[in-house]
Design an enzyme around this catalytic site. Structure first.
Site, PDB file in Angstrom:
ATOM      1  N   HIS A  17      44.200  30.086  43.355  1.00 53.57           N
ATOM      2  CA  HIS A  17      43.210  30.713  44.149  1.00 53.57           C
ATOM      3  C   HIS A  17      41.998  30.976  43.257  1.00 53.57           C
ATOM      4  O   HIS A  17      42.103  31.999  42.311  1.00 53.57           O
ATOM      5  CB  HIS A  17      43.679  32.240  44.616  1.00 53.57           C
ATOM      6  CG  HIS A  17      42.465  32.674  45.568  1.00 53.57           C
ATOM      7  ND1 HIS A  17      43.011  33.752  46.511  1.00 53.57           N
ATOM      8  CD2 HIS A  17      41.249  32.708  45.541  1.00 53.57           C
ATOM      9  CE1 HIS A  17      41.789  34.111  47.117  1.00 53.57           C
ATOM     10  NE2 HIS A  17      40.769  33.627  46.417  1.00 53.57           N
ATOM     11  N   HIS A  19      37.625  30.060  42.770  1.00 53.22           N
ATOM     12  CA  HIS A  19      36.549  29.546  43.258  1.00 53.22           C
ATOM     13  C   HIS A  19      35.709  29.174  42.046  1.00 53.22           C
ATOM     14  O   HIS A  19      35.477  29.694  41.084  1.00 53.22           O
ATOM     15  CB  HIS A  19      35.717  30.392  44.019  1.00 53.22           C
ATOM     16  CG  HIS A  19      36.379  31.218  45.084  1.00 53.22           C
ATOM     17  ND1 HIS A  19      36.238  30.847  46.460  1.00 53.22           N
ATOM     18  CD2 HIS A  19      37.342  32.155  45.141  1.00 53.22           C
ATOM     19  CE1 HIS A  19      36.929  31.584  47.054  1.00 53.22           C
ATOM     20  NE2 HIS A  19      37.645  32.401  46.466  1.00 53.22           N
ATOM     21  N   HIS A 197      41.283  32.639  53.351  1.00 53.76           N
ATOM     22  CA  HIS A 197      41.216  33.763  52.922  1.00 53.76           C
ATOM     23  C   HIS A 197      41.626  34.733  54.050  1.00 53.76           C
ATOM     24  O   HIS A 197      40.801  34.933  55.280  1.00 53.76           O
ATOM     25  CB  HIS A 197      39.903  34.449  52.384  1.00 53.76           C
ATOM     26  CG  HIS A 197      39.756  33.698  51.093  1.00 53.76           C
ATOM     27  ND1 HIS A 197      39.655  32.537  50.553  1.00 53.76           N
ATOM     28  CD2 HIS A 197      39.290  34.443  49.821  1.00 53.76           C
ATOM     29  CE1 HIS A 197      39.599  32.442  49.157  1.00 53.76           C
ATOM     30  NE2 HIS A 197      38.855  33.539  48.984  1.00 53.76           N
ATOM     31  N   GLU A 200      42.068  40.392  53.282  1.00 54.51           N
ATOM     32  CA  GLU A 200      41.544  41.036  51.630  1.00 54.51           C
ATOM     33  C   GLU A 200      40.990  42.125  51.988  1.00 54.51           C
ATOM     34  O   GLU A 200      41.359  43.443  51.694  1.00 54.51           O
ATOM     35  CB  GLU A 200      40.481  39.853  50.988  1.00 54.51           C
ATOM     36  CG  GLU A 200      39.785  40.476  49.836  1.00 54.51           C
ATOM     37  CD  GLU A 200      38.781  39.488  49.441  1.00 54.51           C
ATOM     38  OE1 GLU A 200      38.392  38.412  50.125  1.00 54.51           O
ATOM     39  OE2 GLU A 200      38.279  39.883  48.259  1.00 54.51           O
ATOM     40  N   ASP A 278      40.508  34.251  41.272  1.00 50.07           N
ATOM     41  CA  ASP A 278      39.634  34.490  42.194  1.00 50.07           C
ATOM     42  C   ASP A 278      38.190  33.832  41.663  1.00 50.07           C
ATOM     43  O   ASP A 278      37.845  32.870  41.870  1.00 50.07           O
ATOM     44  CB  ASP A 278      39.633  35.810  42.704  1.00 50.07           C
ATOM     45  CG  ASP A 278      39.028  35.807  44.091  1.00 50.07           C
ATOM     46  OD1 ASP A 278      38.561  34.666  44.785  1.00 50.07           O
ATOM     47  OD2 ASP A 278      38.661  36.854  44.950  1.00 50.07           O
ATOM     48  N   ASP A 279      37.381  34.653  41.072  1.00 52.27           N
ATOM     49  CA  ASP A 279      35.971  34.496  40.452  1.00 52.27           C
ATOM     50  C   ASP A 279      36.128  35.171  38.979  1.00 52.27           C
ATOM     51  O   ASP A 279      35.539  36.146  38.743  1.00 52.27           O
ATOM     52  CB  ASP A 279      35.088  34.992  41.546  1.00 52.27           C
ATOM     53  CG  ASP A 279      35.278  34.542  42.742  1.00 52.27           C
ATOM     54  OD1 ASP A 279      34.475  33.368  43.008  1.00 52.27           O
ATOM     55  OD2 ASP A 279      35.692  35.305  43.845  1.00 52.27           O
TER      56      ASP A 279
HETATM   57  N1  HPA Z   1      36.727  36.672  49.179  1.00 52.38           N
HETATM   58  C1  HPA Z   1      35.958  35.945  50.045  1.00 52.38           C
HETATM   59  N2  HPA Z   1      35.095  34.874  49.719  1.00 52.38           N
HETATM   60  C2  HPA Z   1      34.884  34.732  48.410  1.00 52.38           C
HETATM   61  C3  HPA Z   1      35.608  35.342  47.395  1.00 52.38           C
HETATM   62  C4  HPA Z   1      36.663  36.179  47.728  1.00 52.38           C
HETATM   63  O1  HPA Z   1      37.452  36.804  47.009  1.00 52.38           O
HETATM   64  N3  HPA Z   1      35.391  34.820  46.143  1.00 52.38           N
HETATM   65  C5  HPA Z   1      34.616  33.834  46.414  1.00 52.38           C
HETATM   66  N4  HPA Z   1      34.287  33.805  47.525  1.00 52.38           N
HETATM   67 ZN    ZN Z   2      38.898  33.975  46.926  1.00 55.83          ZN
END
Ligand code: HPA
Ligand code: ZN
Length: 340
Positions: A17, A19, A197, A200, A278-279
């Protein structure tokens, strides 16, 4: 350093996971802005870092989409991805499954092929130079209309050899998975595996919709599934992997206090949990940092860390032979790793 931290650093890892646009470090953002003549709303790297304080997913997404504006040429996408892969090599990461957001680029006039060719070149180079294997997962931006997603799917259908799966990201609230049922059906008919996703910020019912309407093979995040006991039972029974992202959850206020993070409860319930970043540029840590942070917050023991590490390979989209080889290598590493 204690043994468990050494184990986390040294063990072979996989990330599921991630991006790629979320690996854009402030320094690279400035460099690419200069290279491409793009004006950023930040004076310097420090100003960019100050903007990385988020109260919610939407706060983050606003900064994330603004940051993407510096990505223009194939070379930019190559540089972005290869910088991430070089870091992963240094962290003993052996396999990555990378999300990309084409609509964040085509909406600015950057062609789909420009984005994809830069990413594919970086992945091929990382395989050659580092032995890192990979899959690409193309995400649809869920805040945009279904029609836009269909246009994007058509572009992906021309490049099936490079894109393994499709996913769903961006603003979750008010954009349930069912909004994209028809797009995902067409994607499956075209041979794409699906992920999304869900759970969350959104409710557990969004996780159910991802399973029922989108037929996902993994749930990205999924923390809030714990609120629905029958859903948990189903996820356990069907061995659905959950790609959990501790530092993301902390920074986006999904779980501001990591000592309260649901990961251990998910593990104890028998869910197939994995740890991911994630990011990482925006959330303050790459894959190893996420393992270290959640280990320390929850005092995870060696067997829990090994389970999390193994789950990533088990949950990957590698073919059976590659998966078995990766699991064998992982198990051999763990067996040979002493505590002293
Ligand atoms: N959630 C939703 N969209 C996203 C995320 C995330 O954690 N990271 C990059 N786009
Ligand atoms: Zn994500």
């Amino acid at each position: 350093m204690d043994a468990i931290r050494r184990l986390i650093k040294a063990m072979p890892k996989a990330e599921l996971h991630l991006h790629i646009e979320g690996t854009l470090e402030p320094e690279m953002m400035m460099q690419l802005a200069v290279r491409n003549g793009i004006k950023l709303p930040y004076a310097d790297v420090e100003a960019i870092r100050r903007a990385f304080a988020f109260g919610s997913l939407q706060d983050f997404l606003d900064v994330y989409y603004a940051g993407m504006s510096v990505l223009v040429t194939s070379r930019d996408f190559f540089d972005l991805a290869f910088a991430y892969l070089t870091r992963m090599h240094a962290e003993n990461v052996r396999h990555v499954e990378i999300f990309f957001d084409p609509q964040g680029h085509t909406s600015r006039g950057i062609s789909f092929d420009t984005v994809l060719s830069g990413l594919v070149d970086a992945l091929e180079r990382a395989k050659r130079d580092y032995g890192i294997t990979s899959k690409l997962i193309m995400c649809f931006l869920r805040h945009l209309p279904e029609d836009d997603a269909f246009v994007t799917l058509k572009q992906a259908c021309r490049c099936k050899e490079h894109i393994f799966a499709v996913g769903l990201d961006s603003s979750e609230k008010a954009h349930p998975p069912s909004k994209f049922s028809r797009v995902f059906r067409e994607a499956r008919e075209n041979g794409f595996v699906t992920v999304a996703h869900a759970g969350e910020e959104g409710p557990p019912s969004y996780v159910c919709e991802a399973l029922d309407d989108l037929e996902v093979k993994r749930v990205d995040h999924g923390n809030r599934a714990l609120e629905d006991a029958s859903l948990v039972q189903r996820l356990v029974r069907d061995e659905i992997p959950m790609t959990v992202c501790p530092l993301s959850n902390q920074r986006l206020q999904v779980c501001p206090d990591l000592t309260q993070h649901p990961l251990r409860r998910m593990l104890k319930a028998g869910m197939r949990v994995t740890v991911n970043s994630d990011d990482p540029s925006y959330f303050g840590g790459y894959l190893t940092d996420n393992f270290l942070a959640i280990q320390s917050a929850l005092s995870l023991d060696r067997s829990e860390i090994v389970t999390l590490g193994r789950n990533a390979f088990l949950s990957s989209f590698m073919d059976d032979a590659d998966k078995q080889a990766a699991l064998d290598a992982f198990n051999a590493f763990v067996a040979g790793f002493g505590d002293s």
